[in-house]
Scaffold this active site. Structure first.
Site, PDB file in Angstrom:
ATOM      1  N   LYS A  44       0.860  -1.278   0.114  1.00  0.00           N
ATOM      2  CA  LYS A  44       0.067   0.153   0.100  1.00  0.00           C
ATOM      3  C   LYS A  44       0.905   1.094  -0.100  1.00  0.00           C
ATOM      4  O   LYS A  44       0.786   2.164  -0.599  1.00  0.00           O
ATOM      5  CB  LYS A  44      -0.867   0.001   1.201  1.00  0.00           C
ATOM      6  CG  LYS A  44      -2.084  -0.828   1.089  1.00  0.00           C
ATOM      7  CD  LYS A  44      -2.964  -1.018   2.294  1.00  0.00           C
ATOM      8  CE  LYS A  44      -4.448  -0.508   2.080  1.00  0.00           C
ATOM      9  NZ  LYS A  44      -5.149  -0.782   3.524  1.00  0.00           N
ATOM     10  N   GLY A  47       0.085  13.118  -5.584  1.00  0.00           N
ATOM     11  CA  GLY A  47      -1.094  14.277  -5.739  1.00  0.00           C
ATOM     12  C   GLY A  47      -0.755  15.455  -5.036  1.00  0.00           C
ATOM     13  O   GLY A  47      -0.912  16.414  -5.439  1.00  0.00           O
ATOM     14  N   TYR A  79       7.527  -6.076  -1.762  1.00  0.00           N
ATOM     15  CA  TYR A  79       8.441  -4.727  -1.765  1.00  0.00           C
ATOM     16  C   TYR A  79       8.878  -4.229  -3.313  1.00  0.00           C
ATOM     17  O   TYR A  79       8.594  -3.340  -3.652  1.00  0.00           O
ATOM     18  CB  TYR A  79       9.580  -4.886  -0.851  1.00  0.00           C
ATOM     19  CG  TYR A  79      10.289  -3.726  -0.642  1.00  0.00           C
ATOM     20  CD1 TYR A  79       9.995  -2.668  -0.042  1.00  0.00           C
ATOM     21  CD2 TYR A  79      11.959  -3.818  -1.313  1.00  0.00           C
ATOM     22  CE1 TYR A  79      10.942  -1.486   0.187  1.00  0.00           C
ATOM     23  CE2 TYR A  79      12.642  -2.851  -0.756  1.00  0.00           C
ATOM     24  CZ  TYR A  79      12.066  -1.628  -0.264  1.00  0.00           C
ATOM     25  OH  TYR A  79      13.139  -0.709   0.011  1.00  0.00           O
ATOM     26  N   LYS A 136       7.620  -1.157  -5.365  1.00  0.00           N
ATOM     27  CA  LYS A 136       8.696  -0.075  -5.810  1.00  0.00           C
ATOM     28  C   LYS A 136       8.608   0.140  -7.538  1.00  0.00           C
ATOM     29  O   LYS A 136       8.756   1.294  -7.715  1.00  0.00           O
ATOM     30  CB  LYS A 136      10.081  -0.302  -5.259  1.00  0.00           C
ATOM     31  CG  LYS A 136      10.325  -0.209  -3.685  1.00  0.00           C
ATOM     32  CD  LYS A 136      10.280   1.411  -3.331  1.00  0.00           C
ATOM     33  CE  LYS A 136      10.374   1.517  -1.821  1.00  0.00           C
ATOM     34  NZ  LYS A 136      10.438   2.924  -1.547  1.00  0.00           N
TER      35      LYS A 136
END
Ligand code: UDP
Length: 314
Positions: free
Chosen positions: A95, A106, A149, A153
């Site tokens: 997440k 954003g 992970y 990424k």
């Protein structure tokens, strides 16, 4: 007088995030650290408590968040970063790499801020190219335990560059190779704290597999220097930042035993699933465009790290 620049550092109470906060403050900026403290630790930033240019916000960046006022830099460093952490926190890891990157992009877009993503050598997976150049696309098992992970990424890199292209943002990616130094968590399971802890207590040193797998260790101060050079530069990357000095885990265990003068013996334990066999950064890009090379050899950095762990009276 020009206004101070304002930087948001997610993961600002973590090992690297906290060192980054220190460096940005000493460069004269204001810093807002955001961290949910699942692997970060307030001890790492307690010395900044009374700094008027520093603010801490406890928040999970995988959830939406708003910051009022101007922001010049957003540096997204939040994530569990050691294999045992992301094995224990697989969903949070996915997440923060996906939703956390989306939310922080954003924020940067809204504020017209420069954005820097902390990516990782893990995007190269168990690499078939050695040393690893930024042009290498990687060799990752998407459904393996480490994939949470690596793929988080990789998604984070993809969305960072999609925002850069689509929204014409000033986005940058650093690929961080194994880094060590003060403020690593003693129990984070990575090889540096594990071996130092074991050596300082004269316990067996646990080498996984046959110990012939390699890693290249960068002292944190060199890494932070590379990151801020990228931040202030006009290039986007991705750029590898790491120390190309490569060691097998057996060689590394010997170094730790030597520097601590431990009476420890080496014992062998099973190799974790998908553990990369080799890893060394090609740092030609960082040398050329950032005029960066690592300065601290393992002999110096490891001794400082051992001294720091000793001072923590663990
Ligand atoms: N490792 C080891 N003993 C330990 C911890 C790790 O031999 O007690 C090995 C691990 O299998 C890997 C290397 O050390 O090959 C580096 O592991 P680390 O967890 O520090 O980071 P990675 O580079 O794998 O993310």
């Amino acid at each position: 007088m020009t206004r101070k620049k304002i930087a948001i550092v997610t993961g600002g109470a973590g090992f690297l995030g906290s060192h980054l906060c220190d460096r940005l403050l000493s460069d004269g900026h204001k810093v807002i650290a955001v961290d949910n403290l699942i692997t970060g630790n307030l001890d790492n930033i307690k010395h900044l408590k009374h700094d008027k240019n520093f603010e801490f916000i406890k928040h999970n960046v995988s959830k939406e968040f708003r910051i009022t006022g101007k922001i010049d830099y957003v540096l997204h460093f939040a994530s569990p970063a050691s294999p045992i952490d992301y094995l224990m926190l697989p969903i949070q890891t996915l997440k923060v790499g996906s939703l956390g990157t989306h939310n922080t992009l954003g924020l940067a877009k809204l504020k017209k801020a420069r954005y820097l993503l902390a990516s990782t050598s893990e995007v190269y997976g168990d690499p078939l190219e050695h040393p690893q150049k930024e042009t290498y696309w990687g060799h990752v098992n998407p459904i393996g335990p480490r994939g949470v992970y690596d793929e988080a990424k990789r998604f984070a890199e993809a969305i960072t560059f999609a925002y850069k292209r689509y929204h014409k943002m000033d986005n940058k990616i650093v690929r961080i190779f194994n880094t060590y130094g003060p403020r690593m968590r003693m129990n984070d399971g990575r090889v540096v704290p594990n071996f130092i802890y074991q050596a300082l207590h004269h316990k067996n040193i646990t080498v996984y597999g046959n110990g012939k797998q390699s890693r290249s260790f960068c002292y944190y101060s060199d890494l932070i220097d590379g990151i801020v050079r990228l931040l202030y530069s006009s290039i986007s990357g991705p750029v590898n930042i790491g120390n190309p000095d490569e060691f097998t885990m057996l060689e590394f265990a010997d170094r730790v035993i030597q520097y601590t003068q431990a009476k420890s013996k080496i014992v062998f334990k099973p190799l974790p699933t998908d553990d990369p066999k080799q890893r060394r950064p090609d740092i030609s890009l960082a040398k050329k465009y950032l005029k960066w090379t690592p300065k601290v050899p393992l002999a110096v950095g490891l001794q400082k790290t051992i001294d720091w762990f000793k001072s923590q009276s663990i």
